[in-house]
Design a protein around this motif. Structure first.
Motif, PDB file in Angstrom:
ATOM      1  N   VAL A  10      -3.926 -16.091  -9.471  1.00 13.99           N
ATOM      2  CA  VAL A  10      -4.069 -16.318  -8.353  1.00 13.99           C
ATOM      3  C   VAL A  10      -3.316 -15.243  -7.596  1.00 13.99           C
ATOM      4  N   LEU A  11      -4.380 -14.799  -6.800  1.00  9.11           N
ATOM      5  CA  LEU A  11      -3.892 -13.780  -5.745  1.00  9.11           C
ATOM      6  C   LEU A  11      -3.851 -14.327  -4.221  1.00  9.11           C
ATOM      7  N   ARG A  12      -2.740 -13.885  -3.605  1.00 11.27           N
ATOM      8  CA  ARG A  12      -2.684 -14.263  -2.211  1.00 11.27           C
ATOM      9  C   ARG A  12      -3.079 -12.985  -1.433  1.00 11.27           C
ATOM     10  N   CYS A  13      -4.295 -13.121  -0.733  1.00 12.13           N
ATOM     11  CA  CYS A  13      -4.553 -12.124  -0.046  1.00 12.13           C
ATOM     12  C   CYS A  13      -3.978 -11.854   1.445  1.00 12.13           C
ATOM     13  N   ALA A  14      -4.265 -10.746   2.031  1.00 10.56           N
ATOM     14  CA  ALA A  14      -3.715 -10.399   3.286  1.00 10.56           C
ATOM     15  C   ALA A  14      -3.785 -11.403   4.284  1.00 10.56           C
ATOM     16  N   ASP A  15      -5.058 -12.096   4.394  1.00 14.66           N
ATOM     17  CA  ASP A  15      -5.334 -13.100   5.417  1.00 14.66           C
ATOM     18  C   ASP A  15      -4.969 -14.530   5.098  1.00 14.66           C
ATOM     19  N   GLY A  16      -4.036 -14.538   4.025  1.00 22.55           N
ATOM     20  CA  GLY A  16      -3.479 -15.819   3.596  1.00 22.55           C
ATOM     21  C   GLY A  16      -4.504 -16.619   2.677  1.00 22.55           C
ATOM     22  N   SER A  17      -5.548 -16.218   2.372  1.00 14.47           N
ATOM     23  CA  SER A  17      -6.532 -17.056   1.415  1.00 14.47           C
ATOM     24  C   SER A  17      -6.248 -16.602  -0.182  1.00 14.47           C
ATOM     25  N   TYR A  18      -6.641 -17.487  -0.973  1.00 17.17           N
ATOM     26  CA  TYR A  18      -6.283 -17.225  -2.174  1.00 17.17           C
ATOM     27  C   TYR A  18      -7.560 -17.087  -2.980  1.00 17.17           C
ATOM     28  N   TYR A  19      -7.377 -16.115  -4.133  1.00 15.07           N
ATOM     29  CA  TYR A  19      -8.788 -15.773  -5.060  1.00 15.07           C
ATOM     30  C   TYR A  19      -7.929 -16.278  -6.502  1.00 15.07           C
ATOM     31  N   THR A  20      -8.825 -16.444  -7.333  1.00 11.04           N
ATOM     32  CA  THR A  20      -8.614 -17.077  -8.546  1.00 11.04           C
ATOM     33  C   THR A  20      -9.331 -16.458  -9.568  1.00 11.04           C
ATOM     34  N   GLY A  21      -8.862 -15.702 -10.633  1.00  7.75           N
ATOM     35  CA  GLY A  21      -9.555 -15.134 -11.643  1.00  7.75           C
ATOM     36  C   GLY A  21      -8.987 -15.230 -13.178  1.00  7.75           C
ATOM     37  N   VAL A  22      -9.867 -14.630 -13.844  1.00  8.76           N
ATOM     38  CA  VAL A  22      -9.429 -14.596 -15.360  1.00  8.76           C
ATOM     39  C   VAL A  22      -9.755 -13.093 -15.737  1.00  8.76           C
ATOM     40  N   THR A  23      -8.915 -12.762 -16.678  1.00 14.78           N
ATOM     41  CA  THR A  23      -8.771 -11.331 -17.226  1.00 14.78           C
ATOM     42  C   THR A  23      -8.149 -11.287 -18.668  1.00 14.78           C
ATOM     43  N   SER A  24      -8.514 -10.111 -19.554  1.00 14.45           N
ATOM     44  CA  SER A  24      -7.747 -10.156 -20.505  1.00 14.45           C
ATOM     45  C   SER A  24      -6.440  -8.853 -20.360  1.00 14.45           C
ATOM     46  N   LYS A  25      -6.513  -8.211 -19.314  1.00 19.00           N
ATOM     47  CA  LYS A  25      -5.695  -6.969 -18.959  1.00 19.00           C
ATOM     48  C   LYS A  25      -5.273  -7.383 -17.562  1.00 19.00           C
ATOM     49  N   LEU A  26      -4.435  -8.132 -17.255  1.00 19.21           N
ATOM     50  CA  LEU A  26      -3.778  -8.492 -16.028  1.00 19.21           C
ATOM     51  C   LEU A  26      -3.499  -7.180 -14.946  1.00 19.21           C
ATOM     52  N   GLN A  27      -2.613  -6.482 -15.458  1.00 22.11           N
ATOM     53  CA  GLN A  27      -2.120  -5.525 -14.755  1.00 22.11           C
ATOM     54  C   GLN A  27      -3.526  -4.525 -14.168  1.00 22.11           C
ATOM     55  N   ALA A  28      -4.390  -4.126 -15.237  1.00 24.65           N
ATOM     56  CA  ALA A  28      -5.464  -3.391 -14.858  1.00 24.65           C
ATOM     57  C   ALA A  28      -6.136  -4.242 -13.797  1.00 24.65           C
TER      58      ALA A  28
END
Length: 86
Positions: A10-28
């Motif tokens: 889960v990312l918090r964006c600059a506008d305060g919204s949240y984005y949820t995603g899935v990946t096998s390479k988190l830092q990339a």
């Protein structure tokens, strides 16, 4: 056989919204979000982003199911999870 790890994040964006995603390479993947390279992505116009939560899974199916679950949650429920108050 080496098992992969999959991350639901889960990312918090600059506008305060949240984005949820899935990946096998988190830092990339975080670096991709942070760069704004994909101008059509949700996060590209909401930079910078910050990782506020992640979980690790051994099976991609479980990670995808969890991502879908979190995407269906209310903002309040996501914030409780992020703060460890879930």
């Amino acid at each position: 056989m080496v098992e992969s790890e999959y991350y639901v994040y889960v990312l918090r964006c600059a506008d305060g919204s949240y984005y949820t995603g899935v990946t096998s390479k988190l830092q990339a993947r975080i670096d991709e979000h942070q760069s704004g390279a994909d101008i059509n992505s949700y996060t590209s116009k909401k930079l910078p982003v910050e990782v506020v939560y992640f979980e690790v899974f051994q099976m991609v199916q479980h990670a995808i199911a969890r991502e879908k679950q979190l995407k269906g949650w209310s903002r309040a429920k996501k914030e409780a999870l992020i703060s460890g108050d879930y």
